[in-house]
Design an enzyme around this catalytic site. Structure first.
Site: not given
Lengths: 243, 300
Positions: B71-72, B127, B130, B193, B217, B244
């Site tokens: 959560g940043l 980014n 959010c 993600t 991942g 990943g």
């Protein structure tokens, strides 16, 4: 922090689901009792953080409870097998605060890190009392080992099947102590927070991403600011904890 | 053999960049290796105001990956500039990528404007995945118009290359990337993600306190390669590929999908030496494939 390969020397059951693993490897980065290691397991993505029970120049002792797939996998490992381990993680307990009569309170799988702590406190001339809390007689481990170090040991069981009936807080009522150190499930830590007559240090647990301060996965708020359980913890001072 | 690449006008010694949120402000890693071997790194997502982030647990294990819902958490841009950047200067001597998040266009603009003035900052990575308080609950990164609005507004107040980091949780990532390019973005980075969830079956509750989180991942690598391939085929600006990546081979594969540089995320948390090892292994993999210059790699 150091990353290295350890070789399993011994891996045996202490109780139905608590196991003791002794390993040989580079322990040079373990600097304080109460620190933890982070273990990479084949087929698992994240490492598994386990507290250090004891160590010397060449060996590391871990005591872990089987709680999920990772620890289940560890349980089945054999002597001679190797593990990739990050050592030297977390802050650890501060021995300088102990006074002459420190009280050590461990609950279940929170008991192991108190072993090396107890040893270190005795080495520096303190006279620790150790209270170990378990649910029932079958779950008890390390009672004799603590006694062999020269500590005064009390055991509590919730069902009264051994020692004092009740919780570790029932054992601490009549104790005379200068400072306390504890590790165990959070409800136990909270209860100690209410019952304690002195300051102390608590070791906390949280699901971790990296274990070395990079991901902020295990943050908590304290009266002295935000802390990472894995980096500024897992040991916190009684006066900074927000219950 | 030459591993140098050019990212928006700044030369990198190699294309390997630890991804934001997996490398803090660099010091934890600088304790164990010289982080100047990196191409650069993208620092912890910074917002205008300090943020504690989400309640714990914030982390869950998955097959070949993990979920996070941090959560940043960050100290806010003022403290980043006053405290983190001076500390970073001591252990990292290359331009760093400043990762910025926000909850309104104004917040993005102000945070980017402040970081743009810092000498250490080489690129701004914005980014846009959010929650959008400003636009009524929709994420900036899930709408071409909103992503373009942020891009244009940030570009107006900055001089350094602006790279927009996109979310994969959209129906058409190409249209969003193109909207950012048209609004003046200097680069695109992807993928953030994938939204995921795990359940603690004994407790019959989600593992993550926030219920859902970002899945990352090795498991997401094929999704990332596909999206990088789609986006790099549609825009002319450089694309940073991530998702990943865990080996030198993955870095080269990402570049064959059209990436100019490559970020490494979750792997840093499991193997703190991951980026260093990938950089050391790159020439070996290049030799196997007969690649003399990494920058010669063409999108397949």
């Amino acid at each position: 922090m150091k990353q290295s390969l350890f070789t399993i020397l011994e891996n045996r059951a202490l109780t139905k689901d608590v196991f003791k693993m002794m390993l040989s490897g580079d322990t040079s980065d373990i600097r304080a009792t109460g620190q933890f290691v982070n273990i990479r397991l084949t087929g698992k993505f994240l490492r598994r953080p386990i507290s250090v029970c004891d160590w010397d120049e060449k060996t590391l002792t871990l005591i872990y409870k089987v709680v999920g797939e990772g620890t289940e996998q560890m349980k089945n490992m054999q002597p001679g097998e190797q593990l990739d381990i990050l050592t030297g993680l977390g802050n650890g307990y501060d021995l300088s605060k102990s006074g002459e009569k420190p009280l050590l309170l461990g609950g279940g799988v929170g008991v192991p890190p108190l072993y090396a702590l107890c040893k270190a406190l005795i080495r520096k001339g303190a006279a620790p009392t150790v209270i170990l809390g378990f649910n029932t007689r079958d779950e008890i481990f390390y009672e004799d080992e603590f006694r062999a170090l020269g500590a005064k040991v009390l055991v509590t069981t919730v069902d009264g099947s051994h020692g004092i009936k009740g919780f570790v807080t029932d054992g601490m009522k009549d104790a005379d102590y200068s400072f306390f150190y504890t590790c165990g499930p959070e409800p136990m830590l909270r209860a100690i927070g209410k019952a304690a007559k002195t300051r102390g240090q608590y070791s906390f647990e949280e699901r971790m991403g990296c274990g070395f301060g990079a991901c902020m996965g295990c943050s908590c708020k304290t009266l002295t600011g935000n802390k990472r359980i894995c980096k500024e913890g897992p040991v916190m001072e009684s006066e900074e904890i927000i219950w | 053999m030459n591993t140098k690449v050019n990212l928006c006008g700044i030369q990198l010694d190699n294309p390997v960049i630890p991804a934001s949120g997996t490398f803090g402000f660099g010091y934890e890693f600088a304790e164990i290796y010289d982080i100047n071997v990196l191409g650069t790194f993208s620092f912890k997502g910074t917002t205008l105001a300090p943020r504690f982030g989400n309640p714990t647990p914030r982390i869950a294990e998955c097959t070949a990956g993990m979920i996070n819902a941090v959560g940043l958490q960050n100290p806010g841009v003022e403290k980043v500039i006053a405290e983190e950047l001076p500390k970073l200067k001591k252990c990292f001597h290359k331009p760093v990528m400043a990762n910025v998040s926000g909850f309104s266009v104004e917040e993005y603009v102000e945070t980017c404007r402040l970081l743009d003035q810092e000498d250490q900052v080489g690129w701004l990575e914005v980014n846009v995945s959010c929650p959008n308080v400003h636009g009524g609950g929709m994420s900036f990164g899930t709408s071409p118009a909103a992503a373009a609005e942020v891009t244009a507004a940030v570009k107006k107040v900055t001089t350094k290359p602006v790279i927009i980091k996109l979310s994969p949780n959209v129906t058409d990532i190409v249209s969003i990337a193109k909207a950012c390019e048209d609004a003046g973005a200097d680069g695109i980075s992807l993928i953030n993600t994938l939204l995921g969830m795990r359940i603690d079956m004994k407790r019959r509750k989600p593992i993550i306190a926030n219920t859902m989180g970002g899945f990352s991942g090795p498991a997401i690598f094929p999704v990332a390669v596909r999206m990088v391939y789609q986006v790099s085929g549609a825009v002319k600006i450089p694309v940073i590929g991530m998702g990943g990546v865990s080996s030198a081979k993955d870095v080269i594969e990402m570049m064959m999908a059209g990436a100019t540089a490559v970020q490494v995320g979750a792997m840093n948390l499991v193997n703190p030496f991951a980026c260093k090892e990938i950089i050391e292994q790159l020439p070996v993999e290049m030799a196997k494939l007969g690649i003399e210059n990494l920058s010669d790699i063409k999108r397949v």
